[in-house]
Design an enzyme around this catalytic site. Structure first.
Site, PDB file in Angstrom:
ATOM      1  N   HIS A 184       0.825  -1.206   0.000  1.00 19.49           N
ATOM      2  CA  HIS A 184       0.000   0.000   0.000  1.00 19.49           C
ATOM      3  C   HIS A 184       0.864   1.262   0.000  1.00 19.49           C
ATOM      4  O   HIS A 184       0.499   2.285  -0.573  1.00 19.49           O
ATOM      5  CB  HIS A 184      -0.942  -0.011   1.213  1.00 19.49           C
ATOM      6  N   GLU A 426      -6.089 -10.207 -22.679  1.00 21.75           N
ATOM      7  CA  GLU A 426      -5.042 -10.379 -21.668  1.00 21.75           C
ATOM      8  C   GLU A 426      -4.630 -11.842 -21.509  1.00 21.75           C
ATOM      9  O   GLU A 426      -3.756 -12.166 -20.706  1.00 21.75           O
ATOM     10  CB  GLU A 426      -5.509  -9.827 -20.319  1.00 21.75           C
ATOM     11  N   ASP A 450      -1.343  -8.439 -17.581  1.00 19.62           N
ATOM     12  CA  ASP A 450      -1.693  -9.861 -17.517  1.00 19.62           C
ATOM     13  C   ASP A 450      -1.284 -10.604 -18.784  1.00 19.62           C
ATOM     14  O   ASP A 450      -0.909 -11.772 -18.725  1.00 19.62           O
ATOM     15  CB  ASP A 450      -3.204 -10.037 -17.273  1.00 19.62           C
ATOM     16  N   CYS A 497      -4.873  -0.682 -22.071  1.00 24.07           N
ATOM     17  CA  CYS A 497      -5.003  -0.048 -20.760  1.00 24.07           C
ATOM     18  C   CYS A 497      -3.973  -0.578 -19.771  1.00 24.07           C
ATOM     19  O   CYS A 497      -4.056  -0.306 -18.585  1.00 24.07           O
ATOM     20  CB  CYS A 497      -6.416  -0.232 -20.210  1.00 24.07           C
TER      21      CYS A 497
END
Length: 568
Positions: A184, A426, A450, A497
């Site tokens: 995080h 992907e 991916d 993307c």
């Protein structure tokens, strides 16, 4: 020294090492009732501080970053954590030590998880534990909210709450011995645009507060004991970097048009409705990827149709007619949803995730599709299905969408009848059969993260094989080209993307292949717009021919790097 660059940018400043001395727990403790009161007071105070920090982060960095602190708030309210601590206190354990014992057990469970994403959540639990113990024992933590001069913050790991509370005007960068790309703190650093490097072995043994050091947040290279001429050179590069950023920002409001007049669509990726403003500020012409899973990950219960409808409607209204591509639920893999109580899988990235999961949880998918359709009347909505691996899955998803449309018609609920439907490319199987899939779609969006992971059989979150992960691999490049060619043979648009869409070195290659739309982090949009303005489509096509003759990722990256330097 060297680590993993997780947030790009060069920096140079004096460092502040966060003190991490061992805590001395008090020998004398009060009665169980007194100790429980101390704990509950600390829990309330830390929760209040975290809520304030979350609200402040929401204003400065947007919803994605604030959601991280929202998770901390949920944990601080969680009876599954509070009750065991109270039970420990009832057994004559002091409040601080009770927190230490109980939370260390939870932290150990997270650290034992093989999945990198879940293992990184241990850092969040440590953050909460430290805040509670410091509050109980009245220990003052280093104040990074107000710094007198530009500073690089250094620690074994730097807690998300510390990162969110930093003096952003004075923090030049962050260096950590621990941490990973998916922590995080790394996510917050990227969101806040702070250069950061993690996983620097032996860092704390070599530096002390007040040392002057520099580092590169992209390559992970750290510069210690710099000579005068090296300092001068680094400062010059940093100045050039700032000038570049200022120059890029001028292109925010300009279209992305090549020197020979061809226009490309530059979109932004978002994780919540609050992120839309940043995309618009940086000149994004649409949303190429709205990760709808934010609604599921930040709550203990599944979001109902109304909550989802409100979120999608908000984004569509803010984008005011510009395209918004919403990816349907993409969880499983490295993203867990507590409300779904998913079973642990040995190979989660190859398991029950995204559309595969939706086929098992039809009610969840049904709710999302209804919410999307209802919101569609507020803008230019496009729906995208993730993790498609077979034609059967695509046809199933389209059929479910059609059934929802019929339901809404019967209920006389308005929705836009013509909505473009696309898929994420992907999985290599889809790229190979792109021409076939394109016949059932209105658009493609290539997910290079991916696609690379599945093509190369490399878990991109696994640091032991991270060096094998690259989208410069010739096989990945060929699959990208197959996807674009397959789309264009069926006269549909092909976008991207994944991270490669915002990589300046990859842009000329993708342009030469004919990629139509590029969706990226908002911060990258102005730079990419300026870069496209310097390119010529014919030269980019020639570059494609040269790249396709190469057989290693290293050769490809080097040729793209040279092209970038020569034409920049």
């Amino acid at each position: 020294m060297h680590g993993y660059g997780v947030s790009k940018g060069l920096c140079y400043a004096k460092i502040l090492v966060l003190n991490e001395e061992a805590i001395a727990f008090p020998v004398e403790i009060g009665s169980p009732a007194e100790e429980e009161r101390k704990f509950l007071d600390a829990q309330a105070a830390v929760l209040e501080e975290t809520i304030k920090l979350r609200d402040k982060t929401n204003e400065t960095a947007g919803g994605n970053a604030a959601d991280i602190l929202d998770v901390h708030c949920s944990l601080l309210r969680d009876s599954g954590l509070i009750e065991p601590i109270k039970e420990e206190i009832a057994n004559q354990t002091g409040a601080a030590l009770a927190v230490e014992k109980v939370m260390n057990g939870v932290i150990a469970q997270f650290e034992a998880m093989e999945n990198e994403y879940f293992a990184q959540r241990a850092l969040d639990m440590k953050d909460i534990k430290d805040n509670l113990i410091c509050k109980i024992l009245n220990i003052k933590k280093p104040d990074v909210s107000s710094l007198p001069e530009p500073t690089i913050i250094v620690g074994s790991d730097i807690a998300p709450s510390t990162t969110a509370g930093m003096d952003l005007k004075m923090v030049s960068g962050m260096l950590m011995e621990l941490g990973g790309i998916t922590s995080h703190t790394a996510i917050l650093a990227r969101t806040l645009d702070i250069p950061a490097v993690v996983g620097v072995n032996g860092l704390l043994a070599k530096v002390k507060t007040g040392d002057l050091i520099g580092f590169d947040g992209e390559t992970g290279e750290i510069f210690l004991n710099l000579k005068e001429n090296e300092i001068k050179s680094l400062k010059k590069k940093i100045e050039e970097q700032h000038e570049e950023k200022s120059r890029w920002n001028k292109f925010s409001g300009e279209p992305a048009v090549t020197s020979d007049g061809k226009k490309f669509d530059i979109f932004g990726n978002i994780g919540s409705p609050d992120d839309v403003e940043k995309v618009l500020e940086r000149g994004g012409e649409g949303i190429g990827l709205f990760r709808s899973e934010f609604l599921y990950l930040s709550s203990k219960i599944l979001p109902d149709e109304e909550k989802q409808y409100d979120a999608y409607k908000k984004v569509l209204e803010k984008m005011d007619g510009r395209p918004v591509i919403v990816r349907t639920l993409d969880i499983g893999g490295d993203k867990d949803v507590p409300a779904l109580r998913l079973a642990k899988e040995a190979n989660p990235f190859l398991g029950l995730r995204a559309l595969r999961l939706c086929r098992r949880k039809e009610d969840v998918f049904h709710t999302q599709l209804r919410a999307l359709l209802r919101a569609s009347i507020y803008g230019n909505l496009k729906i995208m299905f993730p993790m498609i691996s077979s034609m059967e899955e695509l046809i199933w998803a389209k059929e479910k969408l059609r059934q929802c449309q019929e339901e809404l018609q019967e209920e006389q609920v308005p929705f836009k009848e013509k909505i473009e439907i696309g898929i994420m490319v992907e999985i290599p199987a889809v790229a190979v059969m792109a021409e076939c899939f394109a016949g059932e779609c209105d658009f493609f969006s290539i997910g290079t993260n991916d696609l690379s992971q599945y093509s190369l059989a490399v878990d991109r979150g696994n640091e032991t094989v991270a060096d094998l992960y690259t989208y410069y691999h010739p096989a990945v490049i060929r699959l990208i080209k197959m996807a674009i060619d397959g789309a264009h043979k069926n006269n549909i648009m092909c976008g991207m993307c994944g991270e490669a869409a915002g990589d300046p070195k990859m842009i000329p290659l993708l342009m030469g292949m004919g990629l139509d739309e590029y969706s990226m982090a908002a911060a990258s949009i102005p730079e990419v717009k300026e870069w496209i303005g310097k390119l010529n489509t014919e030269k980019c096509k020639e570059l494609v021919e040269q790249i396709l003759r190469l057989s290693t990722a290293k050769e490809i990256e080097e040729m793209l790097r040279k092209f970038y330097i020569q034409n920049k």
